[in-house]
Design a protein around this motif. Structure first.
Motif, mmCIF file in Angstrom:
data_model
loop_
_atom_site.group_PDB
_atom_site.id
_atom_site.type_symbol
_atom_site.label_atom_id
_atom_site.label_comp_id
_atom_site.label_asym_id
_atom_site.label_seq_id
_atom_site.Cartn_x
_atom_site.Cartn_y
_atom_site.Cartn_z
ATOM 1 N N THR A 130 -17.490 1.287 -41.987
ATOM 2 C CA THR A 130 -16.346 1.515 -42.869
ATOM 3 C C THR A 130 -15.125 1.969 -42.075
ATOM 4 O OG1 THR A 130 -16.785 3.883 -43.282
ATOM 5 C CG2 THR A 130 -17.935 2.273 -44.686
ATOM 6 N N THR A 158 -15.039 5.000 -40.684
ATOM 7 C CA THR A 158 -15.096 6.463 -40.688
ATOM 8 C C THR A 158 -16.543 6.894 -40.502
ATOM 9 O OG1 THR A 158 -13.235 6.553 -42.231
ATOM 10 C CG2 THR A 158 -14.528 8.557 -41.957
ATOM 11 N N SER A 202 -16.993 12.921 -37.544
ATOM 12 C CA SER A 202 -15.975 12.474 -36.599
ATOM 13 C C SER A 202 -16.057 13.273 -35.303
ATOM 14 C CB SER A 202 -14.584 12.639 -37.204
ATOM 15 O OG SER A 202 -14.230 14.012 -37.245
ATOM 16 N N LYS A 237 -15.400 16.558 -38.384
ATOM 17 C CA LYS A 237 -15.122 16.453 -39.817
ATOM 18 C C LYS A 237 -16.250 15.663 -40.460
ATOM 19 C CE LYS A 237 -11.690 14.902 -43.207
ATOM 20 N NZ LYS A 237 -12.684 14.206 -44.067
ATOM 21 N N ASN A 268 -18.036 13.434 -43.285
ATOM 22 C CA ASN A 268 -17.588 12.430 -44.251
ATOM 23 C C ASN A 268 -18.735 11.889 -45.095
ATOM 24 O OD1 ASN A 268 -14.771 12.236 -43.152
ATOM 25 N ND2 ASN A 268 -15.871 11.531 -41.333
ATOM 26 N N ASN A 312 -19.924 12.485 -48.085
ATOM 27 C CA ASN A 312 -19.711 12.170 -49.495
ATOM 28 C C ASN A 312 -18.319 11.607 -49.756
ATOM 29 O OD1 ASN A 312 -18.136 14.453 -49.216
ATOM 30 N ND2 ASN A 312 -18.889 15.457 -51.084
ATOM 31 N N SER A 313 -17.704 11.045 -48.717
ATOM 32 C CA SER A 313 -16.421 10.376 -48.918
ATOM 33 C C SER A 313 -16.648 9.118 -49.749
ATOM 34 C CB SER A 313 -15.799 9.997 -47.575
ATOM 35 O OG SER A 313 -16.562 8.978 -46.946
ATOM 36 N N PRO A 314 -15.639 8.635 -50.479
ATOM 37 C CA PRO A 314 -15.809 7.411 -51.277
ATOM 38 C C PRO A 314 -16.335 6.236 -50.454
ATOM 39 C CG PRO A 314 -13.758 8.507 -51.863
ATOM 40 C CD PRO A 314 -14.305 9.243 -50.675
ATOM 41 N N ALA A 330 -18.134 6.348 -47.649
ATOM 42 C CA ALA A 330 -19.524 6.588 -47.246
ATOM 43 C C ALA A 330 -20.476 6.381 -48.423
ATOM 44 C CB ALA A 330 -19.668 7.994 -46.688
ATOM 45 N N GLU A 340 -24.823 9.967 -54.562
ATOM 46 C CA GLU A 340 -23.874 11.032 -54.875
ATOM 47 C C GLU A 340 -24.524 12.402 -54.745
ATOM 48 O OE1 GLU A 340 -22.230 7.348 -56.158
ATOM 49 O OE2 GLU A 340 -24.212 8.224 -56.548
ATOM 50 N N GLN A 360 -23.454 16.733 -47.213
ATOM 51 C CA GLN A 360 -22.093 17.169 -46.870
ATOM 52 C C GLN A 360 -22.038 18.691 -46.755
ATOM 53 O OE1 GLN A 360 -19.241 15.148 -46.574
ATOM 54 N NE2 GLN A 360 -17.827 16.844 -46.246
ATOM 55 N N GLU A 367 -21.623 20.793 -43.158
ATOM 56 C CA GLU A 367 -20.459 21.667 -42.984
ATOM 57 C C GLU A 367 -20.902 23.090 -42.658
ATOM 58 O OE1 GLU A 367 -17.141 19.482 -45.890
ATOM 59 O OE2 GLU A 367 -18.379 21.131 -46.671
#
Length: 420
Positions: A206, A208, A212, A216, A218, A220-222, A224, A402, A409, A413
């Motif tokens: 994608t 991303t 990263s 950072k 990612n 649960n990013s849209p 991903a 989700e 996520q 973090e």
């Protein structure tokens, strides 16, 4: 007499050497110094171990200053346990094979040392960028690239011909192929026990990555989540499957139950040895997603321990450099399914001739140009376990991306924050 002793000491003049030997003097011109022993723990078994032992023997024969002694510690999990136990007991070897993602933990523990002082300038300049990223941590070289593999797609030409299909170029095509053959009692694709690697690949495609370089997250990013649904939806529709207790998807693939199998290029020698009689198979790069290719590079590197003496450190660097030379890295690739690490090795006419004779090796080598490796950071082993749990939850508990990726996520973090 002083001048004569100097002649005897430095071996100047054949007559002097002969006279010295005849007199039985102790200042013989030839050195009796024993080679420095380089102890090497690794995780190679079976054919891979035999191939590595051959390379070790070749290095030992190529010079007289150092002697490498290899020692298999079983599988990589056992090797990692042995390294951590050896660090506590102060019984570490000179060098060891390990995943580069362990480097931050080793640096924190204070038991590995940078390779920079012992490598010649430019020693890694010809190494492919896909492998180079893993060598440095905090701007210092701690890992030396060695056994690297790529995720690839295995397929049966006979089964594709029977079903009227072709090798999929995209994940969308792979999904449609699975739907087309479902009524025939076939599954589109088999993954190993976990689909972590393929998920990592898809999300990287994608643009991303899951994490990263700036750490950072990612998950649960849209983008991903959409990528995760590609595999999740196939599993729910029964057009894809994981290996489960079989461990590797090759079992179902060889049974003729799946069109494709996503696996490691390092499995090629094992696939060749275990394929049923008459079963023909080939390989291809992984499908693209949204017009982009990305293939995760797995495998192991070599690290140097602080407990090694200065002489052992120099010997370790000499051995590592030997392994990276064109002849050795192409030999290693041909015998194991791992990748040649340098551009010169890839361009070598003998290696190109090998690829022409062994087309199953082509896909992994074609994938080098879009290969990538995860960023290494303190806490990576905990993140890896969290990712494994997330994929397991989606597979066995049917949790939605989700929910599973949202938990990943938060966990990741927290792991990164706790290890800063």
């Amino acid at each position: 007499m002083k001048y004569l002793r100097q002649l005897l000491l430095y071996g100047l003049g054949a007559l002097v050497v002969v006279t010295l030997s005849a007199c039985g003097r102790s200042q013989a011109a030839t050195s009796t110094t024993r080679p420095v022993t380089i102890t090497f723990w690794h995780g190679m078994t079976d054919q891979h171990k035999a191939t590595l032992n051959h390379l070790i023997t070749q290095f030992n024969r190529s010079q007289t200053r150092y002697r490498v002694v290899g020692s298999s510690q079983g599988d990589f999990a056992s090797l990692q346990h042995k390294i951590m136990a050896g660090a506590k007991a102060h019984t570490l070897p000179t060098i060891a094979q390990t995943a580069y993602t362990n480097v931050p933990t080793y640096v924190q523990g204070g038991f590995i040392t940078p390779l920079d002082p012992y490598l010649k300038p430019g020693a890694l300049k010809d190494v492919y960028p896909a492998f180079l990223k893993a060598t440095t941590y905090r701007d210092r070289t701690y890992a030396f690239p060695f056994s690297k593999s790529a995720r690839i797609l295995f397929y049966s030409p006979q089964l594709l011909k029977r079903t009227g299909l072709r090798v999929p170029r995209t994940w969308a095509e792979l999904s449609r192929d699975g739907q087309k053959v479902h009524a025939q009692g076939l599954t589109g694709v088999a993954f190993d026990q976990s689909f972590m690697s393929e998920l990592d690949d898809l999300i990287a495609q994608t643009g991303t990555p899951l994490i990263s370089d700036q750490l950072k997250v990612n998950a649960n990013s849209p983008a991903a989540l959409k990528a995760t649904h590609v595999i999740y939806d196939m599993l729910q529709q029964k057009t894809a499957t994981t290996a489960g207790t079989d461990g590797y998807g090759s079992t179902q693939f060889f049974a003729g139950k799946t069109l494709f199998y996503c696996g490691s290029s390092a499995a090629i020698p094992i696939m060749q040895a275990s394929a049923p009689k008459g079963f023909r198979w080939q390989t291809a790069p992984l499908p693209s997603y949204q017009g982009h290719h990305a293939t995760s590079i797995a495998g192991n590197d070599l690290v140097l321990f602080k407990s090694a003496s200065p002489a052992q450190r120099r010997g370790a660097a000499a051995f590592m450099t030997f392994l990276l030379q064109k002849r050795q890295t192409t030999y290693w690739a041909q015998k194991t399914g791992y990748l040649p690490l340098t551009k010169a090795a890839q361009r070598d006419t003998k290696f190109q001739a090998y690829l022409a004779k062994h087309p199953t090796a082509k896909a992994a080598n074609q994938s080098i140009k879009f290969g990538f490796q995860d960023v290494a950071f303190r806490g990576y082993p905990q993140y890896f376990m969290a990712l494994s749990q997330a994929t397991d939850q989606m597979t066995s508990q049917h949790q939605t991306p989700e929910k599973a990726m949202g938990r990943l996520q938060r966990q990741t973090e927290r792991i990164i924050k706790q290890n800063r």
